[in-house]
Design a protein around this motif. Structure first.
Motif, PDB file in Angstrom:
ATOM      1  N   LEU A  51      44.404  51.442  41.569  1.00 50.39           N
ATOM      2  CA  LEU A  51      43.822  50.245  41.905  1.00 50.39           C
ATOM      3  C   LEU A  51      42.657  50.012  40.967  1.00 50.39           C
ATOM      4  O   LEU A  51      41.855  50.587  40.929  1.00 50.39           O
ATOM      5  N   TYR A  52      42.848  48.952  40.071  1.00 53.17           N
ATOM      6  CA  TYR A  52      41.676  48.563  39.376  1.00 53.17           C
ATOM      7  C   TYR A  52      40.827  47.430  40.033  1.00 53.17           C
ATOM      8  O   TYR A  52      41.677  46.260  40.110  1.00 53.17           O
ATOM      9  N   HIS A  53      39.607  47.338  40.039  1.00 51.39           N
ATOM     10  CA  HIS A  53      38.799  46.280  40.730  1.00 51.39           C
ATOM     11  C   HIS A  53      38.635  45.116  39.691  1.00 51.39           C
ATOM     12  O   HIS A  53      37.452  45.235  39.085  1.00 51.39           O
ATOM     13  N   GLY A  54      39.509  44.473  39.243  1.00 49.06           N
ATOM     14  CA  GLY A  54      39.351  43.389  38.101  1.00 49.06           C
ATOM     15  C   GLY A  54      39.617  42.278  38.894  1.00 49.06           C
ATOM     16  O   GLY A  54      39.638  42.051  40.064  1.00 49.06           O
ATOM     17  N   MET A  55      40.314  40.996  38.040  1.00 49.48           N
ATOM     18  CA  MET A  55      40.635  39.981  38.369  1.00 49.48           C
ATOM     19  C   MET A  55      41.900  39.746  38.267  1.00 49.48           C
ATOM     20  O   MET A  55      42.401  39.720  37.011  1.00 49.48           O
ATOM     21  N   ARG A  56      42.717  39.716  39.122  1.00 45.07           N
ATOM     22  CA  ARG A  56      44.272  39.269  38.923  1.00 45.07           C
ATOM     23  C   ARG A  56      44.414  37.967  38.370  1.00 45.07           C
ATOM     24  O   ARG A  56      44.112  36.983  38.776  1.00 45.07           O
ATOM     25  N   CYS A  57      45.451  37.909  37.253  1.00 43.19           N
ATOM     26  CA  CYS A  57      45.732  36.899  36.592  1.00 43.19           C
ATOM     27  C   CYS A  57      47.226  36.877  36.068  1.00 43.19           C
ATOM     28  O   CYS A  57      47.811  37.995  36.124  1.00 43.19           O
TER      29      CYS A  57
END
Length: 128
Positions: A51-57
Protein backbone atom coordinates in the motif's frame (compact mmCIF):
# COMPACT_ATOMS: atom_id res chain seq x y z
CA UNK A 1 -12.36 -15.96 -17.48
CA UNK A 2 -10.85 -14.47 -20.65
CA UNK A 3 -9.41 -17.28 -22.76
CA UNK A 4 -9.13 -15.73 -26.21
CA UNK A 5 -9.70 -12.57 -28.26
CA UNK A 6 -13.39 -13.38 -28.74
CA UNK A 7 -13.94 -13.49 -24.95
CA UNK A 8 -12.07 -10.20 -24.56
CA UNK A 9 -14.25 -8.47 -27.16
CA UNK A 10 -17.34 -9.73 -25.33
CA UNK A 11 -15.94 -8.38 -22.06
CA UNK A 12 -15.51 -4.94 -23.62
CA UNK A 13 -19.15 -5.02 -24.74
CA UNK A 14 -20.29 -5.91 -21.22
CA UNK A 15 -18.17 -3.41 -19.27
CA UNK A 16 -19.25 -0.14 -20.88
CA UNK A 17 -16.07 1.68 -19.82
CA UNK A 18 -15.23 4.74 -21.92
CA UNK A 19 -12.29 7.10 -21.89
CA UNK A 20 -13.22 10.46 -20.43
CA UNK A 21 -15.91 8.97 -18.20
CA UNK A 22 -14.46 8.09 -14.78
CA UNK A 23 -15.69 4.98 -12.99
CA UNK A 24 -15.93 4.04 -9.33
CA UNK A 25 -12.83 2.57 -7.80
CA UNK A 26 -12.50 -0.92 -6.44
CA UNK A 27 -11.01 -0.37 -3.02
CA UNK A 28 -8.94 -2.94 -1.22
CA UNK A 29 -9.04 -4.16 2.35
CA UNK A 30 -6.05 -4.30 4.65
CA UNK A 31 -5.08 -7.39 6.59
CA UNK A 32 -2.91 -8.18 9.59
CA UNK A 33 -1.10 -10.97 7.77
CA UNK A 34 -1.17 -13.65 5.13
CA UNK A 35 -2.58 -16.30 7.50
CA UNK A 36 -5.55 -14.06 8.30
CA UNK A 37 -6.12 -13.44 4.59
CA UNK A 38 -6.06 -17.14 3.72
CA UNK A 39 -8.53 -17.82 6.54
CA UNK A 40 -10.88 -15.09 5.25
CA UNK A 41 -10.84 -16.01 1.54
CA UNK A 42 -10.45 -19.76 1.83
CA UNK A 43 -9.48 -21.43 -1.44
CA UNK A 44 -10.45 -18.44 -3.58
CA UNK A 45 -7.79 -16.57 -5.53
CA UNK A 46 -6.59 -13.22 -4.19
CA UNK A 47 -3.89 -10.65 -4.82
CA UNK A 48 -1.69 -8.89 -2.28
CA UNK A 49 0.25 -5.71 -2.90
CA UNK A 50 2.07 -3.01 -0.99
CA UNK A 51 0.00 0.00 0.00
CA UNK A 52 1.41 3.35 -1.03
CA UNK A 53 0.06 6.40 0.76
CA UNK A 54 -0.54 8.57 -2.27
CA UNK A 55 -3.53 9.91 -4.13
CA UNK A 56 -5.63 7.40 -6.09
CA UNK A 57 -6.35 8.62 -9.63
CA UNK A 58 -7.40 7.53 -13.08
CA UNK A 59 -5.54 8.79 -16.14
CA UNK A 60 -7.72 8.64 -19.26
CA UNK A 61 -6.19 9.09 -22.70
CA UNK A 62 -8.35 9.24 -25.81
CA UNK A 63 -6.85 10.37 -29.12
CA UNK A 64 -3.89 11.94 -27.25
CA UNK A 65 -6.20 13.97 -24.96
CA UNK A 66 -5.22 13.35 -21.32
CA UNK A 67 -7.71 13.68 -18.44
CA UNK A 68 -7.04 12.95 -14.77
CA UNK A 69 -9.80 12.04 -12.29
CA UNK A 70 -9.51 11.77 -8.51
CA UNK A 71 -11.24 9.32 -6.16
CA UNK A 72 -14.33 11.55 -6.11
CA UNK A 73 -14.44 11.23 -9.93
CA UNK A 74 -13.68 14.97 -10.35
CA UNK A 75 -11.59 16.13 -13.30
CA UNK A 76 -8.31 17.39 -11.79
CA UNK A 77 -6.31 17.57 -15.02
CA UNK A 78 -5.48 21.26 -14.63
CA UNK A 79 -3.96 20.70 -11.17
CA UNK A 80 -1.32 18.26 -12.44
CA UNK A 81 0.19 19.47 -15.72
CA UNK A 82 3.36 17.48 -14.98
CA UNK A 83 1.38 14.22 -15.03
CA UNK A 84 -0.13 15.21 -18.39
CA UNK A 85 3.44 15.88 -19.59
CA UNK A 86 4.73 12.50 -18.32
CA UNK A 87 1.75 10.75 -19.92
CA UNK A 88 2.49 12.44 -23.25
CA UNK A 89 6.14 11.34 -23.04
CA UNK A 90 5.00 7.79 -22.24
CA UNK A 91 2.69 7.73 -25.26
CA UNK A 92 5.39 9.10 -27.59
CA UNK A 93 8.03 6.60 -26.41
CA UNK A 94 5.58 3.69 -26.60
CA UNK A 95 4.64 4.58 -30.17
CA UNK A 96 8.32 4.86 -31.14
CA UNK A 97 9.24 1.55 -29.48
CA UNK A 98 6.26 -0.54 -30.58
CA UNK A 99 5.67 1.10 -33.97
CA UNK A 100 1.95 1.14 -33.18
CA UNK A 101 -0.37 4.03 -32.46
CA UNK A 102 -2.08 4.27 -29.08
CA UNK A 103 -5.75 5.11 -29.54
CA UNK A 104 -6.86 5.11 -25.92
CA UNK A 105 -6.13 3.82 -22.44
CA UNK A 106 -7.23 4.16 -18.83
CA UNK A 107 -4.62 3.89 -16.12
CA UNK A 108 -5.80 3.33 -12.54
CA UNK A 109 -2.93 4.49 -10.37
CA UNK A 110 -1.68 6.17 -7.22
CA UNK A 111 0.13 9.48 -7.41
CA UNK A 112 3.02 9.26 -5.00
CA UNK A 113 5.35 12.20 -4.41
CA UNK A 114 8.95 11.01 -4.61
CA UNK A 115 12.21 12.74 -3.74
CA UNK A 116 14.71 11.62 -6.41
CA UNK A 117 17.62 13.36 -4.69
CA UNK A 118 17.15 11.46 -1.42
CA UNK A 119 15.59 8.34 -3.04
CA UNK A 120 12.49 8.23 -0.83
CA UNK A 121 8.73 8.51 -0.98
CA UNK A 122 7.19 11.67 0.49
CA UNK A 123 3.91 12.33 2.30
CA UNK A 124 0.79 12.60 0.14
CA UNK A 125 0.25 16.14 1.46
CA UNK A 126 3.37 17.18 -0.50
CA UNK A 127 1.57 16.43 -3.81
CA UNK A 128 -0.44 19.64 -3.65
Amino acid sequence: MIKNKTDFKRLIDLCHIRCGVPFKYQLSDSTSGIKTMIKEVGKNSFTCENLYHGMRCQIHCNKNKIQIFNKSLEDITQKYPEIVGYSTIFITKSIEKNKKDIKSFILDCTFLPYDKKNDRALNVQELS
